[in-house]
Design a protein around this motif. Structure first.
Motif, PDB file in Angstrom:
ATOM      1  N   UNK A   1       0.779  -1.228   0.034  1.00 11.12           N
ATOM      2  CA  UNK A   1       0.024  -0.255  -0.109  1.00 11.12           C
ATOM      3  C   UNK A   1       0.917   0.997   0.031  1.00 11.12           C
ATOM      4  N   UNK A   2       0.549   2.190  -0.919  1.00 11.77           N
ATOM      5  CA  UNK A   2       1.153   3.471  -0.889  1.00 11.77           C
ATOM      6  C   UNK A   2       0.266   4.728  -0.806  1.00 11.77           C
ATOM      7  N   UNK A   3      -0.780   4.433  -0.213  1.00 12.83           N
ATOM      8  CA  UNK A   3      -1.930   5.690  -0.016  1.00 12.83           C
ATOM      9  C   UNK A   3      -2.557   5.135   1.216  1.00 12.83           C
ATOM     10  N   UNK A   4      -3.121   6.303   1.822  1.00 13.59           N
ATOM     11  CA  UNK A   4      -3.932   6.134   2.931  1.00 13.59           C
ATOM     12  C   UNK A   4      -5.130   5.281   2.819  1.00 13.59           C
ATOM     13  N   UNK A   5      -5.352   4.497   3.930  1.00 12.25           N
ATOM     14  CA  UNK A   5      -6.469   3.766   3.868  1.00 12.25           C
ATOM     15  C   UNK A   5      -6.944   3.588   5.129  1.00 12.25           C
ATOM     16  N   UNK A   6      -8.265   3.936   5.769  1.00 16.09           N
ATOM     17  CA  UNK A   6      -8.802   3.669   7.154  1.00 16.09           C
ATOM     18  C   UNK A   6      -9.426   2.266   7.184  1.00 16.09           C
ATOM     19  N   UNK A   7      -9.282   1.650   8.083  1.00 15.21           N
ATOM     20  CA  UNK A   7      -9.953   0.251   8.268  1.00 15.21           C
ATOM     21  C   UNK A   7     -11.400   0.484   8.126  1.00 15.21           C
ATOM     22  N   UNK A   8     -11.929  -0.575   7.430  1.00 12.95           N
ATOM     23  CA  UNK A   8     -13.506  -0.786   7.237  1.00 12.95           C
ATOM     24  C   UNK A   8     -14.030  -1.163   8.478  1.00 12.95           C
ATOM     25  N   UNK A   9     -13.186  -1.551   9.461  1.00 10.53           N
ATOM     26  CA  UNK A   9     -13.783  -2.170  10.630  1.00 10.53           C
ATOM     27  C   UNK A   9     -13.365  -1.534  12.094  1.00 10.53           C
ATOM     28  N   UNK A  10     -12.395  -0.711  11.783  1.00 11.93           N
ATOM     29  CA  UNK A  10     -12.033   0.318  13.073  1.00 11.93           C
ATOM     30  C   UNK A  10     -11.505   1.515  12.691  1.00 11.93           C
ATOM     31  N   UNK A  11     -12.226   2.598  12.748  1.00  6.95           N
ATOM     32  CA  UNK A  11     -11.866   4.016  12.549  1.00  6.95           C
ATOM     33  C   UNK A  11     -10.523   4.615  12.907  1.00  6.95           C
ATOM     34  N   UNK A  12     -10.104   3.763  13.722  1.00  9.04           N
ATOM     35  CA  UNK A  12      -8.983   4.471  14.634  1.00  9.04           C
ATOM     36  C   UNK A  12      -7.586   3.599  13.939  1.00  9.04           C
ATOM     37  N   UNK A  13      -7.764   2.674  12.840  1.00 10.35           N
ATOM     38  CA  UNK A  13      -6.585   2.121  12.384  1.00 10.35           C
ATOM     39  C   UNK A  13      -6.442   2.408  10.963  1.00 10.35           C
ATOM     40  N   UNK A  14      -5.177   2.645  10.466  1.00 12.96           N
ATOM     41  CA  UNK A  14      -4.895   2.808   9.302  1.00 12.96           C
ATOM     42  C   UNK A  14      -4.327   1.248   8.649  1.00 12.96           C
ATOM     43  N   UNK A  15      -4.960   0.807   7.453  1.00 13.35           N
ATOM     44  CA  UNK A  15      -4.483  -0.495   6.894  1.00 13.35           C
ATOM     45  C   UNK A  15      -3.441  -0.069   6.132  1.00 13.35           C
ATOM     46  N   UNK A  16      -2.177  -1.148   6.391  1.00  9.17           N
ATOM     47  CA  UNK A  16      -1.015  -1.180   5.392  1.00  9.17           C
ATOM     48  C   UNK A  16      -1.194  -2.811   4.837  1.00  9.17           C
ATOM     49  N   UNK A  17      -1.455  -2.744   3.628  1.00 13.27           N
ATOM     50  CA  UNK A  17      -1.497  -4.228   3.063  1.00 13.27           C
ATOM     51  C   UNK A  17      -0.407  -4.739   2.134  1.00 13.27           C
ATOM     52  N   UNK A  18       0.059  -5.905   2.312  1.00  9.68           N
ATOM     53  CA  UNK A  18       1.359  -6.310   1.520  1.00  9.68           C
ATOM     54  C   UNK A  18       0.751  -7.605   0.678  1.00  9.68           C
ATOM     55  N   UNK A  19       0.968  -7.441  -0.609  1.00  9.82           N
ATOM     56  CA  UNK A  19       0.643  -8.544  -1.493  1.00  9.82           C
ATOM     57  C   UNK A  19       1.756  -9.400  -2.167  1.00  9.82           C
ATOM     58  N   UNK A  20       1.799 -10.763  -2.342  1.00  2.87           N
ATOM     59  CA  UNK A  20       2.478 -11.575  -2.752  1.00  2.87           C
ATOM     60  C   UNK A  20       2.049 -12.462  -3.830  1.00  2.87           C
ATOM     61  N   UNK A  21       2.697 -12.475  -5.086  1.00  5.78           N
ATOM     62  CA  UNK A  21       2.588 -13.515  -5.752  1.00  5.78           C
ATOM     63  C   UNK A  21       2.800 -14.892  -5.098  1.00  5.78           C
ATOM     64  N   UNK A  22       1.710 -15.736  -5.291  1.00  4.69           N
ATOM     65  CA  UNK A  22       2.240 -16.971  -4.274  1.00  4.69           C
ATOM     66  C   UNK A  22       2.070 -18.096  -5.247  1.00  4.69           C
ATOM     67  N   UNK A  23       2.915 -19.088  -5.122  1.00 12.67           N
ATOM     68  CA  UNK A  23       2.604 -20.491  -5.531  1.00 12.67           C
ATOM     69  C   UNK A  23       2.331 -21.344  -4.666  1.00 12.67           C
ATOM     70  N   UNK A  24       1.235 -22.236  -4.828  1.00 13.68           N
ATOM     71  CA  UNK A  24       0.996 -23.392  -3.843  1.00 13.68           C
ATOM     72  C   UNK A  24       1.080 -24.316  -4.285  1.00 13.68           C
ATOM     73  N   UNK A  25       1.155 -25.613  -3.403  1.00 14.36           N
ATOM     74  CA  UNK A  25       1.149 -26.963  -3.736  1.00 14.36           C
ATOM     75  C   UNK A  25      -0.392 -27.098  -4.245  1.00 14.36           C
ATOM     76  N   UNK A  26      -0.560 -27.989  -5.391  1.00 12.24           N
ATOM     77  CA  UNK A  26      -1.699 -28.108  -6.095  1.00 12.24           C
ATOM     78  C   UNK A  26      -3.037 -27.117  -5.570  1.00 12.24           C
ATOM     79  N   UNK A  27      -3.187 -26.125  -6.356  1.00  6.87           N
ATOM     80  CA  UNK A  27      -3.879 -24.958  -6.300  1.00  6.87           C
ATOM     81  C   UNK A  27      -5.240 -25.644  -6.697  1.00  6.87           C
ATOM     82  N   UNK A  28      -5.613 -26.774  -7.352  1.00  3.15           N
ATOM     83  CA  UNK A  28      -6.683 -27.425  -7.626  1.00  3.15           C
ATOM     84  C   UNK A  28      -7.532 -28.076  -6.384  1.00  3.15           C
TER      85      UNK A  28
END
Length: 148
Positions: A69-96
């Motif tokens: 995350x590179x912009x401000x986002x207020x939590x949808x569940x707690x107005x006193x929290x800012x959310x920082x999210x980190x995303x990873x391209x992820x390979x898993x065993x047997x996605x099916x």
């Protein structure tokens, strides 16, 4: 007191589809990428591994940082929290083998908390496919990459 909450999410692709998570907590329904809250002492890739083990009973094989995350986002569940999210391209065993539903929110709506996974075709994936602003940004980035 204002605080941060750190969320870590997986972008899992399989056979031209992306895995999304439909969830309900109380009376809030939302669709997001699989993953969840970072816990003290974990690395961010360890958070993805734990979350996918807990939620989908699947093991992670590989993660590659995709977006933070590179912009401000207020939590949808707690107005006193800012959310920082980190995303990873992820390979898993047997996605099916990941248990998934065909339609949105196809679970018992009487539960206080419910969750299901659903594969969405990359060609059908739009910002409207997800609920939260950071996930929408990630889909915009993915869409730009697919067009390139």
């Amino acid at each position: 007191m204002k605080q941060y909450t750190i969320r870590v999410y997986a972008i899992i692709e399989h056979e031209g589809k992306i895995l999304l998570s439909d969830e309900c907590i109380g009376d809030k329904y939302f669709t997001k990428f699989p993953g969840g809250g970072h816990e003290w002492g974990e690395s961010f890739p360890e958070t993805i591994s734990r979350e996918l083990r807990e939620e989908a009973d699947i093991e992670v094989e590989e993660v590659e940082h995709f977006y933070t995350t590179d912009f401000f986002v207020k939590s949808a569940f707690d107005a006193e929290k800012q959310v920082v999210s980190i995303y990873y391209r992820t390979k898993v065993e047997d996605p099916s083998s990941i248990p998934s539903a065909e339609k949105e929110f196809d679970f018992d709506h009487n539960l206080q908390k419910a969750e299901q996974f659903r594969w969405v075709s990359l060609k059908d994936l739009t910002v409207e496919s997800v609920t939260f602003p950071i996930d929408k940004k990630v889909i915009e980035i993915l869409s730009k990459q697919m067009r390139s």
